[in-house]
Design a protein around this motif. Structure first.
Motif, PDB file in Angstrom:
ATOM      1  N   ARG A  16       4.672  69.947 -11.331  1.00 55.34           N
ATOM      2  CA  ARG A  16       4.197  70.707 -10.161  1.00 55.34           C
ATOM      3  C   ARG A  16       2.763  71.188 -10.377  1.00 55.34           C
ATOM      4  O   ARG A  16       1.965  71.206  -9.433  1.00 55.34           O
ATOM      5  CB  ARG A  16       5.123  71.875  -9.866  1.00 55.34           C
ATOM      6  CG  ARG A  16       6.411  71.444  -9.211  1.00 55.34           C
ATOM      7  CD  ARG A  16       7.284  72.618  -8.872  1.00 55.34           C
ATOM      8  NE  ARG A  16       8.450  72.178  -8.123  1.00 55.34           N
ATOM      9  CZ  ARG A  16       9.585  72.841  -8.087  1.00 55.34           C
ATOM     10  NH1 ARG A  16       9.713  73.981  -8.736  1.00 55.34           N
ATOM     11  NH2 ARG A  16      10.600  72.380  -7.396  1.00 55.34           N
ATOM     12  N   ILE A  75       4.479  63.107  -6.990  1.00 52.39           N
ATOM     13  CA  ILE A  75       5.476  63.597  -6.029  1.00 52.39           C
ATOM     14  C   ILE A  75       6.835  62.958  -6.299  1.00 52.39           C
ATOM     15  O   ILE A  75       7.868  63.637  -6.284  1.00 52.39           O
ATOM     16  CB  ILE A  75       5.011  63.340  -4.582  1.00 52.39           C
ATOM     17  CG1 ILE A  75       3.830  64.245  -4.246  1.00 52.39           C
ATOM     18  CG2 ILE A  75       6.153  63.536  -3.585  1.00 52.39           C
ATOM     19  CD1 ILE A  75       3.132  63.905  -2.941  1.00 52.39           C
ATOM     20  N   GLU A  76       6.839  61.662  -6.561  1.00 52.86           N
ATOM     21  CA  GLU A  76       8.096  60.986  -6.880  1.00 52.86           C
ATOM     22  C   GLU A  76       8.729  61.573  -8.134  1.00 52.86           C
ATOM     23  O   GLU A  76       9.946  61.774  -8.188  1.00 52.86           O
ATOM     24  CB  GLU A  76       7.864  59.485  -7.044  1.00 52.86           C
ATOM     25  CG  GLU A  76       7.548  58.789  -5.738  1.00 52.86           C
ATOM     26  CD  GLU A  76       7.147  57.341  -5.916  1.00 52.86           C
ATOM     27  OE1 GLU A  76       7.109  56.838  -7.070  1.00 52.86           O
ATOM     28  OE2 GLU A  76       6.861  56.694  -4.889  1.00 52.86           O
ATOM     29  N   ASN A  79      10.190  65.007  -7.324  1.00 55.99           N
ATOM     30  CA  ASN A  79      11.455  64.861  -6.597  1.00 55.99           C
ATOM     31  C   ASN A  79      12.589  64.460  -7.537  1.00 55.99           C
ATOM     32  O   ASN A  79      13.698  64.989  -7.432  1.00 55.99           O
ATOM     33  CB  ASN A  79      11.304  63.861  -5.459  1.00 55.99           C
ATOM     34  CG  ASN A  79      10.427  64.384  -4.342  1.00 55.99           C
ATOM     35  OD1 ASN A  79      10.267  65.585  -4.168  1.00 55.99           O
ATOM     36  ND2 ASN A  79       9.839  63.482  -3.586  1.00 55.99           N
ATOM     37  N   GLN A  82      13.444  67.461  -9.688  1.00 53.16           N
ATOM     38  CA  GLN A  82      14.116  68.479  -8.887  1.00 53.16           C
ATOM     39  C   GLN A  82      15.596  68.142  -8.743  1.00 53.16           C
ATOM     40  O   GLN A  82      16.448  69.019  -8.842  1.00 53.16           O
ATOM     41  CB  GLN A  82      13.456  68.610  -7.514  1.00 53.16           C
ATOM     42  CG  GLN A  82      14.043  69.719  -6.656  1.00 53.16           C
ATOM     43  CD  GLN A  82      13.895  71.091  -7.292  1.00 53.16           C
ATOM     44  OE1 GLN A  82      12.809  71.472  -7.695  1.00 53.16           O
ATOM     45  NE2 GLN A  82      14.987  71.832  -7.377  1.00 53.16           N
ATOM     46  N   GLN A  83      15.893  66.864  -8.543  1.00 57.43           N
ATOM     47  CA  GLN A  83      17.290  66.440  -8.452  1.00 57.43           C
ATOM     48  C   GLN A  83      18.020  66.622  -9.781  1.00 57.43           C
ATOM     49  O   GLN A  83      19.203  66.941  -9.802  1.00 57.43           O
ATOM     50  CB  GLN A  83      17.376  64.979  -8.003  1.00 57.43           C
ATOM     51  CG  GLN A  83      17.110  64.785  -6.546  1.00 57.43           C
ATOM     52  CD  GLN A  83      18.151  65.467  -5.684  1.00 57.43           C
ATOM     53  OE1 GLN A  83      19.345  65.415  -5.957  1.00 57.43           O
ATOM     54  NE2 GLN A  83      17.698  66.142  -4.636  1.00 57.43           N
TER      55      GLN A  83
END
Length: 92
Positions: A16, A75-76, A79, A82-83
């Motif tokens: 991030r 970003i990928e 993501n 985050q999962q």
């Protein structure tokens, strides 16, 4: 070897931060392009040879495109992490 939740959380935090930097770099890159385009117009208005200045604009645009591709990869990764950290999306 399994990666712990704490390690994944730290990776997410790091990614991030990289995303924030990428966004800032892209914003600054856009500003550089606009300033250089202004210089090209000034050179043209003064009747000067502006081929090198125009070439720089193109190089800046190519660099910006690479930065945008890199941001997409970040970003990928964000993501994905985050999962890994919170696989169940929050209920709103």
């Amino acid at each position: 070897m399994a990666v712990s939740l704490a390690e994944r959380t730290q990776q997410l935090h790091d990614e991030r931060r990289l995303l924030e930097k990428a966004n800032l770099d892209i914003e600054e890159g856009c500003q550089r392009i606009h300033r250089q385009e202004d210089r090209v117009r000034d050179l043209q208005a003064g009747g000067h040879d502006c081929r090198q200045a125009e070439r720089l604009v193109e190089l800046l645009k190519q660099t910006l495109a690479e930065w945008e591709r890199h941001r997409t990869l970040i970003i990928e990764r964000v993501n994905f992490l985050q999962q890994e950290v919170d696989p169940v999306p929050p209920i709103h």
